[in-house]
Design a protein around this motif. Structure first.
Motif, PDB file in Angstrom:
ATOM      1  N   UNK A   2       0.841  -1.198   0.000  1.00 22.43           N
ATOM      2  CA  UNK A   2       0.000   0.000   0.000  1.00 22.43           C
ATOM      3  C   UNK A   2       0.876   1.246   0.000  1.00 22.43           C
ATOM      4  N   UNK A   3       0.573   2.165  -0.890  1.00 23.81           N
ATOM      5  CA  UNK A   3       1.294   3.433  -0.963  1.00 23.81           C
ATOM      6  C   UNK A   3       0.447   4.513  -0.307  1.00 23.81           C
ATOM      7  N   UNK A   4       0.998   5.120   0.732  1.00 23.17           N
ATOM      8  CA  UNK A   4       0.316   6.189   1.462  1.00 23.17           C
ATOM      9  C   UNK A   4       0.811   7.529   0.968  1.00 23.17           C
ATOM     10  N   UNK A   5      -0.087   8.492   0.830  1.00 24.34           N
ATOM     11  CA  UNK A   5       0.250   9.833   0.360  1.00 24.34           C
ATOM     12  C   UNK A   5      -0.206  10.847   1.402  1.00 24.34           C
ATOM     13  N   UNK A   6       0.697  11.725   1.802  1.00 25.68           N
ATOM     14  CA  UNK A   6       0.374  12.744   2.804  1.00 25.68           C
ATOM     15  C   UNK A   6      -0.451  13.850   2.161  1.00 25.68           C
ATOM     16  N   UNK A   7      -1.461  14.294   2.874  1.00 17.49           N
ATOM     17  CA  UNK A   7      -2.315  15.379   2.398  1.00 17.49           C
ATOM     18  C   UNK A   7      -1.500  16.649   2.184  1.00 17.49           C
ATOM     19  N   UNK A   8      -1.859  17.400   1.168  1.00 16.97           N
ATOM     20  CA  UNK A   8      -1.179  18.674   0.912  1.00 16.97           C
ATOM     21  C   UNK A   8      -1.492  19.689   2.005  1.00 16.97           C
ATOM     22  N   UNK A   9      -2.521  19.433   2.825  1.00 13.36           N
ATOM     23  CA  UNK A   9      -2.865  20.321   3.933  1.00 13.36           C
ATOM     24  C   UNK A   9      -2.096  19.970   5.202  1.00 13.36           C
ATOM     25  N   UNK A  10      -1.359  18.862   5.204  1.00 13.90           N
ATOM     26  CA  UNK A  10      -0.550  18.510   6.366  1.00 13.90           C
ATOM     27  C   UNK A  10       0.614  19.486   6.462  1.00 13.90           C
ATOM     28  N   UNK A  11       1.065  19.719   7.678  1.00  8.35           N
ATOM     29  CA  UNK A  11       2.205  20.620   7.822  1.00  8.35           C
ATOM     30  C   UNK A  11       3.354  19.914   8.531  1.00  8.35           C
ATOM     31  N   UNK A  12       4.498  20.523   8.513  1.00 10.93           N
ATOM     32  CA  UNK A  12       5.708  19.926   9.067  1.00 10.93           C
ATOM     33  C   UNK A  12       5.867  20.162  10.559  1.00 10.93           C
ATOM     34  N   UNK A  13       4.944  20.890  11.176  1.00  7.11           N
ATOM     35  CA  UNK A  13       5.064  21.192  12.598  1.00  7.11           C
ATOM     36  C   UNK A  13       4.361  20.164  13.474  1.00  7.11           C
ATOM     37  N   UNK A  14       3.864  19.102  12.866  1.00  4.13           N
ATOM     38  CA  UNK A  14       3.234  18.039  13.635  1.00  4.13           C
ATOM     39  C   UNK A  14       1.727  18.119  13.719  1.00  4.13           C
ATOM     40  N   UNK A  15       1.138  19.100  13.068  1.00  2.61           N
ATOM     41  CA  UNK A  15      -0.315  19.219  13.104  1.00  2.61           C
ATOM     42  C   UNK A  15      -0.953  18.812  11.792  1.00  2.61           C
ATOM     43  N   UNK A  17      -1.793  16.005  10.269  1.00  2.00           N
ATOM     44  CA  UNK A  17      -1.041  15.039   9.469  1.00  2.00           C
ATOM     45  C   UNK A  17      -1.934  13.868   9.060  1.00  2.00           C
ATOM     46  N   UNK A  18      -2.471  13.970   7.873  1.00  8.70           N
ATOM     47  CA  UNK A  18      -3.360  12.938   7.357  1.00  8.70           C
ATOM     48  C   UNK A  18      -2.727  12.317   6.124  1.00  8.70           C
ATOM     49  N   UNK A  19      -2.792  10.990   6.047  1.00  7.17           N
ATOM     50  CA  UNK A  19      -2.329  10.272   4.867  1.00  7.17           C
ATOM     51  C   UNK A  19      -3.486   9.482   4.278  1.00  7.17           C
ATOM     52  N   UNK A  20      -3.465   9.347   2.958  1.00  8.01           N
ATOM     53  CA  UNK A  20      -4.498   8.617   2.241  1.00  8.01           C
ATOM     54  C   UNK A  20      -3.851   7.515   1.406  1.00  8.01           C
ATOM     55  N   UNK A  21      -4.591   6.444   1.187  1.00  8.13           N
ATOM     56  CA  UNK A  21      -4.114   5.362   0.327  1.00  8.13           C
ATOM     57  C   UNK A  21      -5.288   4.788  -0.444  1.00  8.13           C
TER      58      UNK A  21
END
Length: 61
Positions: A2-15, A17-21
């Motif tokens: 399964x390949x998971x893709x991080x949402x473009x709305x996720x940020x690098x500060x830890x908030x 953080x959603x991934x979709x597959x």
């Protein structure tokens, strides 16, 4: 695999953080900070309805 893709709305500060597959029976949604916790699996039609709802209620910037 399964390949998971991080949402473009996720940020690098830890908030936000959603991934979709793409899964065989629908769409997987998980927290990228804790992938070992598992994921939700939504039928494609339900996921499309969720996205539609989020687009309508999203506050404008």
């Amino acid at each position: 695999m399964t390949t998971w893709r991080k949402s473009s709305y996720s940020d690098e500060t830890g908030g936000h953080c959603v991934e979709l597959a793409r899964l065989s029976r629908g769409v997987g949604v998980r927290d990228s900070k804790n992938p070992a916790a598992g994921h939700l699996e939504l039928p494609r039609q339900s996921f499309a309805a969720l996205l539609d709802h989020l687009r309508r209620v999203r506050p404008s910037n």
